[in-house]
Design an enzyme around this catalytic site. Sequence first.
Site, PDB file in Angstrom:
ATOM      1  N   ARG A 256     -31.625  -3.968  24.597  1.00 40.92           N
ATOM      2  CA  ARG A 256     -31.445  -2.558  24.224  1.00 40.92           C
ATOM      3  C   ARG A 256     -29.969  -2.161  24.180  1.00 40.92           C
ATOM      4  O   ARG A 256     -29.565  -1.368  23.316  1.00 40.92           O
ATOM      5  CB  ARG A 256     -32.251  -1.673  25.177  1.00 40.92           C
ATOM      6  CG  ARG A 256     -33.753  -1.699  24.830  1.00 40.92           C
ATOM      7  CD  ARG A 256     -34.609  -1.134  25.912  1.00 40.92           C
ATOM      8  NE  ARG A 256     -35.977  -0.850  25.468  1.00 40.92           N
ATOM      9  CZ  ARG A 256     -36.960  -0.484  26.289  1.00 40.92           C
ATOM     10  NH1 ARG A 256     -36.733  -0.382  27.596  1.00 40.92           N
ATOM     11  NH2 ARG A 256     -38.158  -0.250  25.825  1.00 40.92           N
TER      12      ARG A 256
ATOM     13  N   ASN B   1     -35.679   2.058  20.434  1.00 39.20           N
ATOM     14  CA  ASN B   1     -35.024   1.180  21.406  1.00 39.20           C
ATOM     15  C   ASN B   1     -35.444  -0.285  21.283  1.00 39.20           C
ATOM     16  O   ASN B   1     -35.380  -1.042  22.234  1.00 39.20           O
ATOM     17  CB  ASN B   1     -35.203   1.727  22.831  1.00 39.20           C
ATOM     18  CG  ASN B   1     -36.660   1.835  23.220  1.00 39.20           C
ATOM     19  OD1 ASN B   1     -37.540   1.431  22.474  1.00 39.20           O
ATOM     20  ND2 ASN B   1     -36.919   2.356  24.409  1.00 39.20           N
TER      21      ASN B   1
ATOM     22  N   LYS C 175     -39.900  -3.547  17.780  1.00 34.89           N
ATOM     23  CA  LYS C 175     -40.268  -2.268  17.165  1.00 34.89           C
ATOM     24  C   LYS C 175     -39.701  -2.108  15.737  1.00 34.89           C
ATOM     25  O   LYS C 175     -38.803  -2.849  15.330  1.00 34.89           O
ATOM     26  CB  LYS C 175     -39.766  -1.132  18.074  1.00 34.89           C
ATOM     27  CG  LYS C 175     -40.451  -1.120  19.454  1.00 34.89           C
ATOM     28  CD  LYS C 175     -40.005   0.088  20.280  1.00 34.89           C
ATOM     29  CE  LYS C 175     -40.704   0.117  21.630  1.00 34.89           C
ATOM     30  NZ  LYS C 175     -40.322   1.312  22.434  1.00 34.89           N
TER      31      LYS C 175
ATOM     32  N   TYR D  76     -50.446   3.377  23.205  1.00 37.43           N
ATOM     33  CA  TYR D  76     -49.598   4.260  24.011  1.00 37.43           C
ATOM     34  C   TYR D  76     -50.372   5.403  24.668  1.00 37.43           C
ATOM     35  O   TYR D  76     -49.773   6.425  25.041  1.00 37.43           O
ATOM     36  CB  TYR D  76     -48.445   4.809  23.165  1.00 37.43           C
ATOM     37  CG  TYR D  76     -47.294   3.822  22.997  1.00 37.43           C
ATOM     38  CD1 TYR D  76     -46.525   3.424  24.104  1.00 37.43           C
ATOM     39  CD2 TYR D  76     -46.964   3.279  21.762  1.00 37.43           C
ATOM     40  CE1 TYR D  76     -45.479   2.528  23.969  1.00 37.43           C
ATOM     41  CE2 TYR D  76     -45.910   2.382  21.618  1.00 37.43           C
ATOM     42  CZ  TYR D  76     -45.175   2.009  22.731  1.00 37.43           C
ATOM     43  OH  TYR D  76     -44.129   1.132  22.606  1.00 37.43           O
TER      44      TYR D  76
ATOM     45  N   THR E  11     -34.792   1.951  29.310  1.00 39.37           N
ATOM     46  CA  THR E  11     -35.415   2.642  28.173  1.00 39.37           C
ATOM     47  C   THR E  11     -34.360   3.333  27.305  1.00 39.37           C
ATOM     48  O   THR E  11     -34.386   3.249  26.083  1.00 39.37           O
ATOM     49  CB  THR E  11     -36.423   3.697  28.695  1.00 39.37           C
ATOM     50  OG1 THR E  11     -37.311   3.060  29.616  1.00 39.37           O
ATOM     51  CG2 THR E  11     -37.209   4.316  27.558  1.00 39.37           C
TER      52      THR E  11
ATOM     53  N   HIS F 281     -40.646  -3.265  23.146  1.00 41.82           N
ATOM     54  CA  HIS F 281     -41.561  -2.873  24.227  1.00 41.82           C
ATOM     55  C   HIS F 281     -41.774  -4.084  25.117  1.00 41.82           C
ATOM     56  O   HIS F 281     -41.850  -5.211  24.633  1.00 41.82           O
ATOM     57  CB  HIS F 281     -42.924  -2.445  23.660  1.00 41.82           C
ATOM     58  CG  HIS F 281     -44.003  -2.377  24.719  1.00 41.82           C
ATOM     59  ND1 HIS F 281     -44.216  -1.248  25.479  1.00 41.82           N
ATOM     60  CD2 HIS F 281     -44.869  -3.319  25.184  1.00 41.82           C
ATOM     61  CE1 HIS F 281     -45.190  -1.498  26.356  1.00 41.82           C
ATOM     62  NE2 HIS F 281     -45.606  -2.743  26.196  1.00 41.82           N
TER      63      HIS F 281
ATOM     64  N   PHE G 290     -42.895  13.167  24.124  1.00 42.93           N
ATOM     65  CA  PHE G 290     -42.416  12.261  23.074  1.00 42.93           C
ATOM     66  C   PHE G 290     -43.534  11.489  22.377  1.00 42.93           C
ATOM     67  O   PHE G 290     -43.283  10.720  21.446  1.00 42.93           O
ATOM     68  CB  PHE G 290     -41.382  11.276  23.649  1.00 42.93           C
ATOM     69  CG  PHE G 290     -41.877  10.423  24.802  1.00 42.93           C
ATOM     70  CD1 PHE G 290     -42.634   9.276  24.582  1.00 42.93           C
ATOM     71  CD2 PHE G 290     -41.563  10.764  26.112  1.00 42.93           C
ATOM     72  CE1 PHE G 290     -43.083   8.492  25.638  1.00 42.93           C
ATOM     73  CE2 PHE G 290     -42.000   9.976  27.183  1.00 42.93           C
ATOM     74  CZ  PHE G 290     -42.773   8.837  26.937  1.00 42.93           C
TER      75      PHE G 290
ATOM     76  N   GLU H  37     -52.679  -5.104  27.788  1.00 46.71           N
ATOM     77  CA  GLU H  37     -52.002  -5.019  26.485  1.00 46.71           C
ATOM     78  C   GLU H  37     -52.215  -6.291  25.664  1.00 46.71           C
ATOM     79  O   GLU H  37     -52.404  -6.222  24.445  1.00 46.71           O
ATOM     80  CB  GLU H  37     -50.506  -4.757  26.699  1.00 46.71           C
ATOM     81  CG  GLU H  37     -50.223  -3.365  27.260  1.00 46.71           C
ATOM     82  CD  GLU H  37     -48.758  -3.144  27.619  1.00 46.71           C
ATOM     83  OE1 GLU H  37     -48.411  -2.020  28.034  1.00 46.71           O
ATOM     84  OE2 GLU H  37     -47.938  -4.085  27.502  1.00 46.71           O
TER      85      GLU H  37
ATOM     86  N   ARG I  37     -38.471  -7.318  31.413  1.00 45.26           N
ATOM     87  CA  ARG I  37     -37.941  -5.959  31.627  1.00 45.26           C
ATOM     88  C   ARG I  37     -36.432  -6.024  31.850  1.00 45.26           C
ATOM     89  O   ARG I  37     -35.677  -5.167  31.392  1.00 45.26           O
ATOM     90  CB  ARG I  37     -38.610  -5.284  32.840  1.00 45.26           C
ATOM     91  CG  ARG I  37     -40.088  -4.947  32.697  1.00 45.26           C
ATOM     92  CD  ARG I  37     -40.422  -3.923  31.662  1.00 45.26           C
ATOM     93  NE  ARG I  37     -39.737  -2.664  31.805  1.00 45.26           N
ATOM     94  CZ  ARG I  37     -40.086  -1.562  31.139  1.00 45.26           C
ATOM     95  NH1 ARG I  37     -41.136  -1.567  30.309  1.00 45.26           N
ATOM     96  NH2 ARG I  37     -39.418  -0.456  31.278  1.00 45.26           N
TER      97      ARG I  37
HETATM   98  N1  UDP Z   1     -39.632   7.235  24.625  1.00 45.58           N
HETATM   99  C1  UDP Z   1     -39.046   8.294  23.951  1.00 45.58           C
HETATM  100  N2  UDP Z   1     -38.462   9.298  24.689  1.00 45.58           N
HETATM  101  C2  UDP Z   1     -38.433   9.297  26.055  1.00 45.58           C
HETATM  102  C3  UDP Z   1     -39.045   8.228  26.733  1.00 45.58           C
HETATM  103  C4  UDP Z   1     -39.633   7.214  25.993  1.00 45.58           C
HETATM  104  O1  UDP Z   1     -39.048   8.337  22.726  1.00 45.58           O
HETATM  105  O2  UDP Z   1     -37.886  10.227  26.649  1.00 45.58           O
HETATM  106  C5  UDP Z   1     -40.274   6.138  23.853  1.00 45.58           C
HETATM  107  C6  UDP Z   1     -39.436   4.870  23.829  1.00 45.58           C
HETATM  108  O3  UDP Z   1     -39.620   4.225  22.571  1.00 45.58           O
HETATM  109  C7  UDP Z   1     -40.051   4.072  24.960  1.00 45.58           C
HETATM  110  C8  UDP Z   1     -41.526   4.423  24.796  1.00 45.58           C
HETATM  111  O4  UDP Z   1     -41.520   5.810  24.453  1.00 45.58           O
HETATM  112  O5  UDP Z   1     -39.776   2.688  24.862  1.00 45.58           O
HETATM  113  C9  UDP Z   1     -42.397   4.229  26.024  1.00 45.58           C
HETATM  114  O6  UDP Z   1     -41.801   4.886  27.129  1.00 45.58           O
HETATM  115  P1  UDP Z   1     -41.692   4.201  28.560  1.00 45.58           P
HETATM  116  O7  UDP Z   1     -41.327   5.258  29.529  1.00 45.58           O
HETATM  117  O8  UDP Z   1     -42.935   3.410  28.826  1.00 45.58           O
HETATM  118  O9  UDP Z   1     -40.418   3.233  28.400  1.00 45.58           O
HETATM  119  P2  UDP Z   1     -40.329   1.625  28.342  1.00 45.58           P
HETATM  120  O10 UDP Z   1     -41.401   1.071  29.243  1.00 45.58           O
HETATM  121  O11 UDP Z   1     -40.531   1.228  26.886  1.00 45.58           O
HETATM  122  O12 UDP Z   1     -38.942   1.305  28.806  1.00 45.58           O
HETATM  123 MG    MG Z   2     -43.425   1.442  29.233  1.00 49.80          MG
END
Ligand code: UDP
Ligand code: MG
Length: 140
Positions: free
Chosen positions: A104, A114, A11, A51, A93, A117, A59, A128, A87
């Site tokens: 992370r 963070n 990112k 997204y 996250t 992705h 968010f 994707e 993952r």
């Molecule tokens: N995100 C955020 N606030 C939140 C949750 C997610 O800004 O409370 C952002 C963060 O960059 C995250 C992305 O949205 O990586 C996608 O969210 P997801 O729940 O899919 O998390 P991930 O799969 O990336 O761990």
């Molecule tokens: Mg996700």
Amino acid sequence: MPIQQSLSIIKPDATKRNLTGKINAKIEDAGLRIVAQKRVKWKQAEARKFYAVHKDRPFYKDLVKFMTSGPIVMQVLEGNNAVSKYRKIMGATNPKEADKGTIRADFAQDIERNSVHGSDSAENAAKEIKLCFKKAEIVG
Ligand code: UDP
Ligand code: MG
């Protein structure tokens, strides 16, 4: 164990801090192969589409703004259980909850910035990857 592919994105917070190589080292050290990689800057429409699953989340707007704020590095990762393996090395996250040594935990700035992705299922990985790469760009 099945050979799988996962979609990874380094990112803007991470490309800005010159962390692409350090993140790639963690990916490769975990036994995943980077079989496609390109650095791009997303237009708003591309970030919104990628997204779209989060379009009703509070968010979403800020996330689209962040993901279009600078270069990103899109990648296809390949290896045994690539989706769950990535993952695991990404970490939670929220970097405050991420296990020690994860991408992370080591590099993320906050829950939004963070650093990476990673696809959350084999089904979403396929979607994707199709969205981000042409077949000929993936070389295993
Ligand atoms: N995100 C955020 N606030 C939140 C949750 C997610 O800004 O409370 C952002 C963060 O960059 C995250 C992305 O949205 O990586 C996608 O969210 P997801 O729940 O899919 O998390 P991930 O799969 O990336 O761990
Ligand atoms: Mg996700």
